[in-house]
Design an enzyme around this catalytic site. Structure first.
Site, short mmCIF file in Angstrom:
data_model
loop_
_atom_site.label_atom_id
_atom_site.label_comp_id
_atom_site.label_asym_id
_atom_site.label_seq_id
_atom_site.Cartn_x
_atom_site.Cartn_y
_atom_site.Cartn_z
N GLU A 118 44.73 48.44 27.85
CA GLU A 118 43.81 47.52 28.80
C GLU A 118 42.49 47.95 28.71
O GLU A 118 42.19 49.17 28.41
CB GLU A 118 44.30 47.61 30.25
CG GLU A 118 45.36 46.44 30.69
CD GLU A 118 44.45 45.09 30.74
OE1 GLU A 118 43.52 44.87 30.29
OE2 GLU A 118 45.00 44.15 31.64
N ASP A 119 41.49 46.97 28.92
CA ASP A 119 40.36 47.29 29.09
C ASP A 119 39.92 47.79 30.34
O ASP A 119 39.13 48.99 30.32
CB ASP A 119 39.24 46.15 29.08
CG ASP A 119 39.72 44.78 29.82
OD1 ASP A 119 40.54 45.01 30.66
OD2 ASP A 119 38.88 43.66 29.83
N PHE A 122 30.90 46.10 39.19
CA PHE A 122 31.41 45.22 38.22
C PHE A 122 30.38 45.57 37.08
O PHE A 122 29.13 45.95 36.89
CB PHE A 122 30.81 43.68 38.64
CG PHE A 122 31.52 42.65 37.81
CD1 PHE A 122 32.87 42.21 37.87
CD2 PHE A 122 30.73 42.33 36.43
CE1 PHE A 122 33.24 41.45 36.82
CE2 PHE A 122 31.57 41.48 35.64
CZ PHE A 122 32.62 41.08 35.73
#
Ligand code: IMP
Ligand code: MG
Length: 169
Positions: free
Chosen positions: A94-95, A147
């Site tokens: 997964e990233d 983010f």
């Protein structure tokens, strides 16, 4: 944009993870590396080139409903594996594991296919944002809640090709 992780730090970490995974899987047969499209492709390719053990590579494509601020935890498979993973040792790449909702869904789905083992390697981990408790066996970097883009991670499809991990302001 603020650079949080440099290209050099990424390369060093990927090499470390590669040798750790190569050690852990040294005696394991039938290893299937499963990269989650699309974000983890950059990490999966770099990591796989650091492995000194035999493996096959496959991809699973997903699309999530909701937004990153309001995730619904409903995931649709847009491209399924080509490999039958029954009785195989699967390492899911997964990233980022953020709320964990996507990974939770994926693990449930993959477990129904009866792999011999199923482990998770994520490039980034944001444990502070977790909604679904998920097991993470290998992680590149643990991060604060923000983010980020780069090294495969996108904002509206952009910035995947950044060589660093950066925070979007
Ligand atoms: P989760 O289900 O909340 O754990 O995260 C699922 C997916 O959302 C990840 O695989 C990413 O594709 C995306 N995502 C979550 N956080 C970020 C971020 O900080 N930057 C870019 N994509 C993110
Ligand atoms: Mg993703």
């Amino acid at each position: 944009m603020d650079i949080l992780i440099t290209e050099e730090e990424i390369n060093e970490k990927v090499a470390q993870l590669g040798s750790l995974i190569s050690q852990d899987y040294a005696q394991v047969r039938d290893l299937v590396i499963v990269a989650v499209l699309r974000g983890s492709v950059y990490f999966a390719v770099d990591l796989s080139r650091q492995l000194s053990i035999p493996f096959t590579l496959d991809f699973i494509g997903i699309s999530s409903y909701g937004t990153s601020s309001d995730p619904l935890g409903i995931v649709r498979i847009t491209k399924d594996l080509d490999t039958n993973i029954a009785q195989k040792n699967v390492l899911l790449i997964e990233d980022i594991v953020d709320t964990g909702l996507t990974l939770n869904y994926l693990l449930k789905n993959l477990r129904t296919r009866n792999p011999l083992s199923l482990r998770v390697c994520t490039f980034l981990d944001m444990p502070g944002r977790r909604i679904a408790p998920v097991p993470v066996d290998y992680r590149g970097f643990e991060m604060e809640n923000c983010f980020v883009v780069g090294y495969g991670l996108d904002y509206n499809g952009r910035y995947r090709n950044l060589k660093e991990i950066a925070a979007l302001k």
